[in-house]
Scaffold this motif. Structure first.
Motif, PDB file in Angstrom:
ATOM      1  N   VAL A 226      -1.376   0.548  -5.346  1.00  0.00           N
ATOM      2  CA  VAL A 226      -1.339   0.923  -3.933  1.00  0.00           C
ATOM      3  C   VAL A 226      -0.130   1.822  -3.695  1.00  0.00           C
ATOM      4  CG1 VAL A 226      -2.499  -1.153  -3.053  1.00  0.00           C
ATOM      5  CG2 VAL A 226      -0.018  -1.165  -3.327  1.00  0.00           C
ATOM      6  N   ILE A 322       0.004   0.422   4.149  1.00  0.00           N
ATOM      7  CA  ILE A 322      -0.702  -0.662   3.453  1.00  0.00           C
ATOM      8  C   ILE A 322       0.088  -1.974   3.540  1.00  0.00           C
ATOM      9  CG2 ILE A 322      -1.203  -1.539   1.138  1.00  0.00           C
ATOM     10  CD1 ILE A 322      -3.451   0.079   1.923  1.00  0.00           C
ATOM     11  N   GLY A 546      -6.466   3.557  -0.398  1.00  0.00           N
ATOM     12  CA  GLY A 546      -5.915   3.226   0.916  1.00  0.00           C
ATOM     13  C   GLY A 546      -6.477   4.067   2.042  1.00  0.00           C
TER      14      GLY A 546
END
Length: 616
Positions: A226, A322, A546
């Motif tokens: 991420v 995120i 994302g």
């Protein structure tokens, strides 16, 4: 993983029934008292006044409006494991000592490692324990299968660079150096492994140079690439389960019936911190776990609080950053909110996600998140232990407040008995609504001896999203609607989805511990339309992990996240397939790239894949 001796679901239901009966009795008493008072007052009134004509008021019970029955569509799955050329079988190294990691693997990933447009398969394997090697057997390794584009796979493991033997658990896929080729990170018992994709079907291990191996006494499980700081480079989250060793396991000495050795319970092992690695570029990462705020400790003992098996990276509050939702086994789940400065704030308890509706922890395994309803409320689904319902936490009036609506949404009671591992949302019938599938299987081979309601091998469960056409969103799909192959009892663990044959619908793979996987081709023929988008970041990370895709169709907005990390120890494909139902064209398609930049997609292709590149 909850304790093996906990009450069966029938006992929990009995307690619920007792509560309902008690409530009914209390209301009955109230009605009797009110009636007595009314009758007594009437008698006194009649004594004081002349009799009058009786006036009778008729009462009728409220009528619940009839709901049209939601008809589950006919969309069958076919077992093509052997036909597709898959010969893999997971080796958990079990030889009778009942060491806990043996029953907790293994993951699987769909990803296009050679950029030919077809989704390939990577199975994560364990191997024999170094102190008990099976005579004559070669050390087992992960298995890489190349997809020919039609759903047939060839084993290309040998010489790929992924043919390295270690006690693997889970996997994360991501292009960490933005070179256009997806790299592979594999979690394991005794240290993790990062493999760089060199192209041409070749990988080489870069764990030491990258600095992401963890400690040699780590037992890592889930993982996710991420970009938590929106700098365009993929960082790495790694979940660790418990502090484990063969010696610790022996000291725990768990026995299923007081005599027979069994797999130990996690409450008898100390927890472990997860890890967060920041991508510094040039192939190097820095462990920033401590300064990021992810080292959560038990306030009473000061030991690590987490026993992590699942992670769902998702922007919970819609601020463009995120966040991380973490599923823990027998201890509270965690919700890490991104503070935009490299740190996170943990709000699991105050958000309502840490516990069940009674304030209890559960045995949480795999998980996924999605906007599965039309009301713009995020749902967090978590597969829990046997005799515990699947959790379905839904956003309430504020983005960081959730309530478990598994019962009212139609998932709870049906899921209670099974032990849920792999779990994900996907639109298997392409009607535009996200459905839910769980892969199930117990931990202990002998469980039926002490719990007659339990079996070691268990069938998967598929819940069709009926939208507003039923009492709750989800309706359990019977075998006559999805085919019996999907519901073959297996010792289910990991699961993932991808369109393996280019026909637009999503196919499924389920793994099982100590055995072969189950590859299921989606054979639905409902005539629904779809769009399929592969996003390529330029300012954002190249995989666009994302990013959100917003599709306006039929007056509804469908939201889908680019996120391969789903389920248990597994990764699904990166391209996003969105069903349109009977609509022949979406009204609008928009991409929200990591960081918040919005981009409208023009000339959208329907029933064909297309690539969308981020504008600079």
């Amino acid at each position: 993983m909850s304790e093996l001796h906990k009450p069966d679901g029938e006992e929990e239901l009995a307690r619920t029934d007792d509560a309902i009966i008690g409530k009914a009795v209390r209301w009955s008493v109230v009605v009797v008292v009110v009636g007595a008072v009314f009758f007594g007052g009437a008698v006194l009134l009649l004594k004081r006044k002349a009799p009058a004509a009786a006036q009778i008021t008729k009462y009728s019970a409220p009528v619940v409006p009839a709901r049209p029955a939601a008809e589950v569509p006919l969309a069958k799955f076919a077992d093509i494991t052997k036909e597709a050329g898959l010969t893999f079988a997971q080796n958990n190294g079990a030889y009778g000592e009942k060491l806990l990691p043996e029953t907790m693997g293994g993951g699987v990933a769909f990803f296009d490692y050679d950029n030919d447009g077809s989704q390939d398969l990577l199975f994560i394997n364990s191997t024999d324990w170094p102190w008990h090697v099976t005579e004559g057997r070669q050390p087992t390794t992960p298995a890489l299968y190349h997809n020919d584009g039609h759903g047939h796979f060839n084993d290309v493991t040998k010489g790929s660079g992924l043919d390295v033997s270690f006690y693997g658990m889970g996997v994360a896929i991501g292009d960490y150096d933005n070179d256009g080729l997806d790299d592979v990170f594999i979690t394991a018992v005794g240290g993790d492994h990062l493999f760089h994709n060199d192209g041409g079907g070749k990988f080489h291990e870069v764990t030491v140079d990258a600095g992401v191996g963890g400690a040699t006494n780590d037992w890592s499980t889930c993982a996710a690439f991420v970009d938590y700081d929106n700098d365009g480079k993929l960082d790495l989250f790694v979940g660790n389960y418990v502090q484990w060793s063969r010696q610790i396991d022996a000291e725990v000495g768990y026995k299923i019936d007081g005599r027979t050795r069994a797999y130990g319970q996690p409450m008898n092992f100390q927890g472990a911190f997860c890890r967060l690695y920041h991508n510094d570029g040039h192939g190097r990462f820095t462990d920033v776990t401590k300064q990021s705020g992810l080292q959560v400790k038990n306030p009473a003992t000061g030991v690590p609080a987490a026993k992590t098996l699942g992670v769902a990276p998702v922007d919970v509050d819609g601020d463009g950053w995120i966040d991380l939702v973490v599923a823990n086994d027998t201890v509270p789940n965690l919700v890490f909110m991104n503070q935009h400065d490299g740190t996170f704030k943990e709000i699991g308890a105050v958000s309502g996600v840490a516990f069940d509706s009674y304030g209890n922890t559960r045995g949480a395994m795999g998980m996924d998140t999605a906007y599965y309803r039309d009301d713009g409320k995020l749902g967090i689904a978590i597969g829990n232990f046997a005799n515990e319902m699947t959790a379905l936490y839904v956003q309430q009036n504020t983005p960081t407040t959730f309530s478990d609506e598994a019962i009212t949404e139609g998932v709870g009671p049906a899921s209670r008995r099974l032990l849920k591992f792999g779990l994900f949302f996907f639109d298997y019938d392409l009607d535009g609504r996200l459905d839910l599938l769980t892969a199930n299987g117990h931990l202990e081979q002998e469980i039926s001896k002490i719990q007659q309601s339990q079996t070691y091998a268990q069938p998967a469960q598929l819940f069709w999203n009926a939208g507003e056409r039923s009492g709750g969103c989800f309706v359990m799909v019977p075998p006559e609607k999805a085919g019996t192959d999907l519901f073959k009892p297996i010792v289910g663990r990991g699961s993932a989805y991808a369109d393996i044959d280019g026909d637009g619908d999503l196919d499924v793979v389920l793994t099982q511990v100590g055995g072969p996987p189950l590859l299921l081709r989606n054979d639905q023929h409902l005539g629904h339309h779809w769009i399929r988008l592969k996003l390529v970041g330029s300012k954002s990370n190249r995989d666009a992990i994302g990013a959100w895709i917003k599709v306006r169709v039929g007056g509804h907005t469908l939201s889908r996240q680019v996120m391969p990390t789903r389920s248990y120890l597994s990764q699904s494909e990166l391209p996003v397939t969105i069903g349109l139902g009977d609509a022949t064209q979406p009204e609008q398609v928009e991409v929200i790239w990591p960081g918040g930049t919005r981009q409208k997609v023009e000339s959208v292709l329907v029933d064909r894949p297309m690539t969308v590149t981020e504008l600079r």
